[in-house]
Design an enzyme around this catalytic site. Structure first.
Site, PDB file in Angstrom:
ATOM      1  N   TRP A  80      19.324  25.424  47.334  1.00  0.00           N
ATOM      2  CA  TRP A  80      19.848  25.131  48.678  1.00  0.00           C
ATOM      3  C   TRP A  80      20.739  23.884  48.639  1.00  0.00           C
ATOM      4  O   TRP A  80      21.700  23.760  49.394  1.00  0.00           O
ATOM      5  CB  TRP A  80      18.683  24.917  49.655  1.00  0.00           C
ATOM      6  CG  TRP A  80      19.087  24.462  51.019  1.00  0.00           C
ATOM      7  CD1 TRP A  80      19.561  25.255  52.031  1.00  0.00           C
ATOM      8  CD2 TRP A  80      19.045  23.133  51.554  1.00  0.00           C
ATOM      9  NE1 TRP A  80      19.813  24.488  53.148  1.00  0.00           N
ATOM     10  CE2 TRP A  80      19.506  23.188  52.889  1.00  0.00           C
ATOM     11  CE3 TRP A  80      18.650  21.900  51.033  1.00  0.00           C
ATOM     12  CZ2 TRP A  80      19.587  22.054  53.702  1.00  0.00           C
ATOM     13  CZ3 TRP A  80      18.726  20.779  51.839  1.00  0.00           C
ATOM     14  CH2 TRP A  80      19.195  20.872  53.160  1.00  0.00           C
ATOM     15  N   HIS A  81      20.420  22.954  47.733  1.00  0.00           N
ATOM     16  CA  HIS A  81      21.197  21.718  47.656  1.00  0.00           C
ATOM     17  C   HIS A  81      22.568  21.929  47.026  1.00  0.00           C
ATOM     18  O   HIS A  81      23.441  21.076  47.157  1.00  0.00           O
ATOM     19  CB  HIS A  81      20.426  20.645  46.883  1.00  0.00           C
ATOM     20  CG  HIS A  81      19.248  20.104  47.642  1.00  0.00           C
ATOM     21  ND1 HIS A  81      18.022  20.705  47.613  1.00  0.00           N
ATOM     22  CD2 HIS A  81      19.125  19.048  48.479  1.00  0.00           C
ATOM     23  CE1 HIS A  81      17.184  20.040  48.393  1.00  0.00           C
ATOM     24  NE2 HIS A  81      17.825  19.033  48.931  1.00  0.00           N
ATOM     25  N   GLY A  82      22.757  23.032  46.303  1.00  0.00           N
ATOM     26  CA  GLY A  82      24.083  23.273  45.728  1.00  0.00           C
ATOM     27  C   GLY A  82      24.023  24.264  44.587  1.00  0.00           C
ATOM     28  O   GLY A  82      22.960  24.486  43.995  1.00  0.00           O
TER      29      GLY A  82
END
Lengths: 328, 475
Positions: free
Chosen positions: B324-326
């Site tokens: 989700w962060h990248g």
């Protein structure tokens, strides 16, 4: 507390802060590009600064800044984040280039005892090149001086005086090779160091005055035997800026063609798409990689590394920089 | 529009005024607040407001469609389609570039002709946060935990500017009912709100920005040029930086909402005082943790389907939390590492429950040991989170454990002081803060404003020049 009283608290707190911080706000406003916003900001801040000065608060605020380790009179653009310290005294001049140079010379051969000194100067793009240079150049042969400063350029010496700083870099670091990447923030009026206007943007003479600055800067950089690779500005995603950037690049290239020991690296065409437009990707043989930052202006880590390697290769081609200083 | 800017201060003064003037007229108030929130969001890039409006429309249409289905299987299908459509922009913006480059390179290697267009997509600010809120709305309607809200309420729920760009991830049940309650303008907790805002600004401007510039960015940028001591201090400094940056942002967001009479859920609760990784995740980015728990871990089966499935579900949840962060492997490794930590924690607890493993004595030195080991494990995770690649992270950890010599010029007294302050706030008792707030609340508004003005001045003077963006804006 009732909302009306809460609003009083908010307004009083912002007013007190604005009065105490007015000198710093004014300096920031002065550093902004010439235009309506700057004019309005200064018109609001002038009376506040008057209040601050005449109540003795400026002295108190300055004392607080000094206590916090910040020089209240330092240039607004003189933020030292990511900037390597320069040697405090002039190191022994190993090149002894004090005569004016009339044609391109070679960069000296580095030895473990006498490493090459490479300075990277310019704006935020140069900061990226600087971090990449740390990785690209081999510390055994090369000492890197990262000197890129965000939001700076040649247009606004009142914000950050690159001419003076380049003199300092030459005097104190005596760089053999200087990678210059600057100009991204120069689409504005040209001011003198005292903040007065030399030439407004959009005028016919702007380019002529800007070229004179570029030439002066390059001459300072090469004044003590240094070699310059002037990295032209790359294509950006915002098409409305293309014309202006290409004019700047033409100036950089023309100065590099004129002056000895200055080479021009054409980053625009190197990283452009097949149709000449902007591309965030670079195809190296069979491999595609993303090289630009999402802002459509800067590069990502891979892009800066590629850019730095290509600038070093140009220095090898034009100034005989020994490839062992950077080649993997 | 960033919180710690003059632009936002002026914007907020106008919104505060309009908010309380229109408070008695719900329709006008909602229209005003939606307009203000869209201006706030469009300040970054006016095009982004179309995305926000699009996600809102998709979520609302999905919720309406779900509510109209009586058949359970149909409800599931409509929800699945709704979630897919809601999350599609996030997936495109976040992962398209990664996908296109890797597919193109793989196709070239295989001499195939597949070549997705190489388009660089800039991630719009806040899209990860409001997409998750939109999904929680769709799912809550599906679960019949929340009724379909009006178009206006859904629009305001997703766009409400205090939470818009980096959370906290507020659930529909926590915010939408508040939109219809007339806020009492006579009892505003200005001191509590101001305390959160000034505290958040201090953490962000003074601690986080300073540590980033002074040691974290230089060391993580080129770890090979730094020795073990600088690397160790930089890792701890990053732990403090990311806490002060993100919790500082959410403190400001919660404080701003409080000034408008809204209550947001807590997002951080002294995470570095945790004595286990499970405890850490109950204290760190709490609104994301509970979102992952309620909308991913539990639907996957949670701990209801046996030990192995529990561990699998934990790993899947944490890996997706990392992703989700990248779209980068170092985020996946960070998530995976925390998944492994949690699995080991569960396994240890199970062994203790069965009496295979002795329960440690409840003494201060055991607590200290548990705290230190938890903090060390979290810090190892942060190396992968902050480094630009798995290789850089491994190189940093390699240099750390092999005691490399190197310069120590970045380990300065101000750096150590900033770290100490950032860590101290995890352990300082809450009582003195409450006492200060109580004393300040007795002041007349003018001296209270003067005191707040001096505090603001101290914060802006102590912090580095310029406005650094919040770390979580990129997610």
């Amino acid at each position: 507390m009732p909302a009306g009283r809460a609003l009083v608290v908010i307004l009083v707190s912002l007013l007190v802060w604005a009065v105490l911080y007015a000198p710093e706000l004014k300096r920031s406003a002065e550093a902004a590009p010439v235009g309506t916003r700057r004019t309005i900001s200064l018109a609001i801040l002038e009376p506040l600064v008057w209040v601050t000065d005449h109540t003795g608060l400026t002295a108190a605020a300055n004392a607080a800044s000094r206590a916090a380790g910040r020089d209240p009179n330092a240039e607004v653009g003189g933020v030292n984040v990511g900037v390597d310290p320069l040697p405090s005294a002039t190191p022994g001049d190993q090149n002894d280039h004090h005569q004016p140079v009339v044609k391109d010379t070679d960069i000296r051969e580095p030895t473990p005892d006498k490493q090459l000194r490479v300075a990277i100067v310019g704006d935020s793009l140069a900061q990226g090149v600087g971090f990449a240079a740390d990785a690209v150049f081999k510390p055994f042969w090369v000492e890197v001086f990262k000197q890129g400063r965000i939001s700076t350029g040649l247009a606004r010496p009142d914000y950050f005086n690159w001419m003076a700083q380049m003199h300092t870099i030459v005097d104190r670091a005596d760089p053999d090779l200087i990678l210059v990447m600057i100009g991204e923030n120069d689409n504005q009026g040209l001011l003198y160091p005292d903040g007065t206007l030399e030439q407004d943007i959009g005028t016919f003479d702007w380019a002529e005055h800007y070229q004179a600055r570029v030439e002066r800067f390059a001459k300072i950089a090469t004044s003590d035997g240094g070699h310059v690779v002037w990295i032209g500005l790359p294509n950006v995603s915002d098409k409305s800026r293309w014309d202006f950037i290409q004019k700047q690049d033409a100036i950089f290239q023309s100065v590099a063609d004129e002056l000895p020991n200055v080479s021009y690296f054409d980053s625009w065409n190197t990283f452009a798409a097949a149709d000449g437009g902007y591309s965030a990707f670079y195809r190296d043989g069979t491999k595609v990689s993303e090289i630009r930052a999402p802002d459509g202006v800067h590069f990502n880590t891979d892009g800066y590394t590629l850019l730095t390697e290509k600038a070093a290769q140009l220095a090898t081609k034009d100034f005989d920089l020994d490839p062992k200083t950077y080649a993997p | 529009m960033l919180f710690p800017t003059v632009d936002f201060a002026l914007f907020f003064c106008l919104v505060f005024l309009g908010h309380w003037v229109l408070n008695h007229n719900a329709r006008a108030w909602k229209a005003f607040m939606i307009a203000a929130s869209y201006i706030f969001y469009g300040w970054w890039n006016p095009h982004y407001i179309f995305l926000l409006a699009g996600v809102t429309a998709v979520a609302q249409l999905s919720a309406i469609a779900i509510s109209r289905q009586e058949d359970q299987r149909r409800r599931v299908w409509v929800m699945a389609i709704g979630i897919t459509a809601t999350i599609a922009p996030l997936v495109f913006f976040k992962y398209y570039g990664f996908f296109a480059v890797n597919v193109t390179n793989a196709a070239t290697t295989l001499h195939a002709t597949v070549a997705p267009p190489l388009i660089q997509v800039a991630l719009p600010v806040g899209v990860s946060f409001y997409t998750f809120m939109a999904i929680s709305y769709v799912v809550d309607v599906y679960r019949r935990e929340f009724p379909v809200a009006s178009w206006v309420d859904t629009t305001l729920y997703l766009s409400f500017f205090p939470h818009l760009v980096a959370g906290p991830i507020v659930r529909p049940g926590e915010l939408i009912p508040q939109l219809d309650i007339q806020r009492d303008p006579r009892h505003l907790d200005i001191v509590g709100a101001g305390w959160l805002i000034l505290g958040g600004l201090f953490k962000k401007v003074v601690i986080a920005n300073y540590l980033a510039a002074a040691i974290v960015d230089p060391v993580f940028g080129e770890p090979a040029r730094h020795g073990s001591l600088e690397i160790a201090v930089a890792i701890v400094a990053y732990a403090v930086q990311i806490y002060c940056d993100f919790s500082g942002y959410t403190d400001i967001a919660i404080g701003v909402a409080k000034m408008l009479g809204f209550q947001f859920p807590q997002n951080f609760d002294r995470p570095y005082s945790a004595r286990s990784i499970q405890d850490f995740w109950r204290r760190w980015h709490m609104t994301l943790s509970r979102w992952l728990r309620d909308y991913l871990y539990i639907p996957l089966g949670g701990n209801r389907k046996g030990t192995v499935r529990t561990y699998e579900n934990l790993m899947i949840t944490m890996l997706l939390g990392g992703l989700w962060h990248g779209a980068a492997w170092h985020f996946v490794v960070w998530g995976g590492l925390h998944g492994v930590y949690l699995v080991l924690g569960h396994w240890k607890a199970a062994l203790r429950a069965r009496g295979v493993l002795a329960t440690p004595p409840d003494t201060w030195w055991v607590h200290t040991l548990q705290w230190a080991s938890t903090f060390a494990l979290v810090c190892v995770g942060w190396v992968f989170f902050r480094a630009d690649s798995v290789g850089t992270a491994l190189s940093m950890l390699g240099r750390l454990v092999t005691f490399q010599s190197g310069p120590t010029s970045l380990v300065t007294v101000p750096v150590l002081l900033a770290i100490a302050i950032g860590m101290a706030v995890q352990f300082i008792p809450r009582a003195p803060g409450a006492a200060i707030r109580s004393a300040v609340s007795k002041l007349h508004p003018v001296p209270m404003g003067i005191a707040a003005g001096f505090a603001l001045f101290a914060i802006t003077t102590l912090g580095p020049r310029g406005v650094a963006p919040f770390i979580y804006f990129q997610f």
